[in-house]
Design an enzyme around this catalytic site. Sequence first.
Site, PDB file in Angstrom:
ATOM      1  N   GLN A 211      34.576  16.545  -5.221  1.00 17.56           N
ATOM      2  CA  GLN A 211      33.148  16.292  -5.387  1.00 17.56           C
ATOM      3  C   GLN A 211      32.294  17.212  -4.522  1.00 17.56           C
ATOM      4  O   GLN A 211      31.084  17.019  -4.428  1.00 17.56           O
ATOM      5  CB  GLN A 211      32.849  14.821  -5.062  1.00 17.56           C
ATOM      6  CG  GLN A 211      33.510  13.855  -6.026  1.00 17.56           C
ATOM      7  CD  GLN A 211      33.343  12.400  -5.626  1.00 17.56           C
ATOM      8  OE1 GLN A 211      32.811  12.075  -4.563  1.00 17.56           O
ATOM      9  NE2 GLN A 211      33.833  11.497  -6.474  1.00 17.56           N
TER      10      GLN A 211
ATOM     11  N   HIS B 162      33.037  11.884  -1.852  1.00 16.83           N
ATOM     12  CA  HIS B 162      31.959  11.104  -1.237  1.00 16.83           C
ATOM     13  C   HIS B 162      31.219  11.863  -0.142  1.00 16.83           C
ATOM     14  O   HIS B 162      31.124  11.423   1.003  1.00 16.83           O
ATOM     15  CB  HIS B 162      32.500   9.788  -0.677  1.00 16.83           C
ATOM     16  CG  HIS B 162      32.962   8.823  -1.725  1.00 16.83           C
ATOM     17  ND1 HIS B 162      33.163   7.493  -1.463  1.00 16.83           N
ATOM     18  CD2 HIS B 162      33.266   8.988  -3.037  1.00 16.83           C
ATOM     19  CE1 HIS B 162      33.582   6.879  -2.570  1.00 16.83           C
ATOM     20  NE2 HIS B 162      33.646   7.796  -3.539  1.00 16.83           N
TER      21      HIS B 162
ATOM     22  N   GLU C 264      24.125   0.874  -6.740  1.00 16.24           N
ATOM     23  CA  GLU C 264      22.931   0.273  -6.151  1.00 16.24           C
ATOM     24  C   GLU C 264      21.723   1.191  -6.169  1.00 16.24           C
ATOM     25  O   GLU C 264      21.848   2.410  -6.055  1.00 16.24           O
ATOM     26  CB  GLU C 264      23.198  -0.118  -4.686  1.00 16.24           C
ATOM     27  CG  GLU C 264      24.242  -1.182  -4.498  1.00 16.24           C
ATOM     28  CD  GLU C 264      24.434  -1.572  -3.036  1.00 16.24           C
ATOM     29  OE1 GLU C 264      25.282  -2.439  -2.770  1.00 16.24           O
ATOM     30  OE2 GLU C 264      23.723  -1.013  -2.158  1.00 16.24           O
TER      31      GLU C 264
ATOM     32  N   TYR D 165      22.773  -1.409   5.001  1.00 17.75           N
ATOM     33  CA  TYR D 165      22.866  -1.685   3.566  1.00 17.75           C
ATOM     34  C   TYR D 165      24.248  -2.177   3.146  1.00 17.75           C
ATOM     35  O   TYR D 165      24.521  -2.299   1.955  1.00 17.75           O
ATOM     36  CB  TYR D 165      22.385  -0.464   2.773  1.00 17.75           C
ATOM     37  CG  TYR D 165      20.881  -0.376   2.897  1.00 17.75           C
ATOM     38  CD1 TYR D 165      20.043  -0.979   1.974  1.00 17.75           C
ATOM     39  CD2 TYR D 165      20.296   0.201   4.024  1.00 17.75           C
ATOM     40  CE1 TYR D 165      18.673  -0.980   2.133  1.00 17.75           C
ATOM     41  CE2 TYR D 165      18.922   0.207   4.193  1.00 17.75           C
ATOM     42  CZ  TYR D 165      18.120  -0.389   3.242  1.00 17.75           C
ATOM     43  OH  TYR D 165      16.753  -0.411   3.424  1.00 17.75           O
TER      44      TYR D 165
ATOM     45  N   TYR E   9      39.056  -0.146  -7.256  1.00 15.96           N
ATOM     46  CA  TYR E   9      39.489   0.349  -8.562  1.00 15.96           C
ATOM     47  C   TYR E   9      40.752  -0.362  -9.035  1.00 15.96           C
ATOM     48  O   TYR E   9      41.011  -0.479 -10.232  1.00 15.96           O
ATOM     49  CB  TYR E   9      39.702   1.864  -8.505  1.00 15.96           C
ATOM     50  CG  TYR E   9      38.423   2.626  -8.267  1.00 15.96           C
ATOM     51  CD1 TYR E   9      37.376   2.581  -9.195  1.00 15.96           C
ATOM     52  CD2 TYR E   9      38.247   3.373  -7.116  1.00 15.96           C
ATOM     53  CE1 TYR E   9      36.197   3.260  -8.966  1.00 15.96           C
ATOM     54  CE2 TYR E   9      37.068   4.069  -6.884  1.00 15.96           C
ATOM     55  CZ  TYR E   9      36.049   4.007  -7.815  1.00 15.96           C
ATOM     56  OH  TYR E   9      34.878   4.685  -7.595  1.00 15.96           O
TER      57      TYR E   9
END
Length: 409
Positions: free
Chosen positions: A121, A185, A281, A291, A302
């Site tokens: 990513q 991430h 979210e 949060y 998963y």
Amino acid sequence: MRNLKPITILSGLLLTIFSCSNDKDVETNPGTVTNPVEGNAANTTYKPAFAGQTRINGVITNTPYQADVITSALTAPWGIKSLPDGRLLVTQKSGTFRIVTTAGVVSAPITGAPAVNAAGQGGLLGLCLDPEFASNRMIYWVFSEVVGGGNNTAVAKGKLSADEKTIEGATVIYRANPANASTLHYGGRILFDKLGNLVVSTGERSVLETRPLAQSLTSGLGKVVRITKDGQPATGNPSFSVTGALPELYTYGHRNPQGLALNPNTGDIWLAEHGPRGGDEINRLKAGSNYGWPTITYGIEYSGEKVGAGIQQQDGMEQPVYYWDPVVSPSGMTFYTGNRVPEWQNNLFIGALSGMHIVRLAIENNKVVGEERLLASENQRFRDVTQGPDGALYAITDGGKLYKIDKKS
């Protein structure tokens, strides 16, 4: 350029129409109201904390609009911002910038940025322009950097050369530590707040060893940080009563936040983050707030197992304004401030990756009151969306397409 069929309203879809005495009162006139747009079963039986936190009623735009593919020649674009003259500056995951005209002419790769690790990513990620870009030509961006110990989320700045062929004086101004070998991430969005500070989202790097660091105030992972143009902690950041707490921290407890947007009317910063299996979210950021990830979440692993204790609420942890289960994988986003499509005024537009559409959220008093899925028939992973000075929306996809979305001409 390919024109898509304009979106029109069929009377058979009408359930309720919001009415108001002033046609410009768009916050109470989001369009035709329908059943919720999500019809698939959720991954969990978790209950929302309040009405409207998920699966809100759908809305359909009344104003006919169209979406044009400006170009399909980009390669894995990740971030997009409008230049003052209306052209579009785009980051490509492999590590180069491109400039695209509204007629679809794509520049040669702009070089000069530090090397990226484009595996997984990672790559050249989000970007923003200096508020004084017209005079100083400075840009700021996030990228995945190879360092000792692995990779990290880094922030750099540099000057777009006069001939627009290179980035001059590229300098890394911030690194989210610790580094890790994971290529997942990174987070990666960046914007300027109303005070002229940079706001940056970082991910918790996905692996189980770093996941708890989203809750650690001595780590830069799983955070939103607020820094100056030189990468120093911004004045007025929240103070934490933990020894070693990083002074750049603004909020914490995030998983993989790939969307940031400034509400131009209020100055509030909104964030989109990926949940695991369920639990994507939308959050409105409050300085110093937690949060919740990975302590509370509306998603599951998963594998199907619970995340941690499998709880969704805890004192001292913020609830999302809105969440999705199943996920849509929200990415780059922007508030619409144009007047071309009246129903869209002050709405939040979000690129959806696995959802393969653009999310439109109608918002009133910081609550989501309607949801629409735009361009779902295009079968594209929408990575980022921005608004141009012409009032149109521009969106990029992982497949290399750039769309212009505007009122039907």
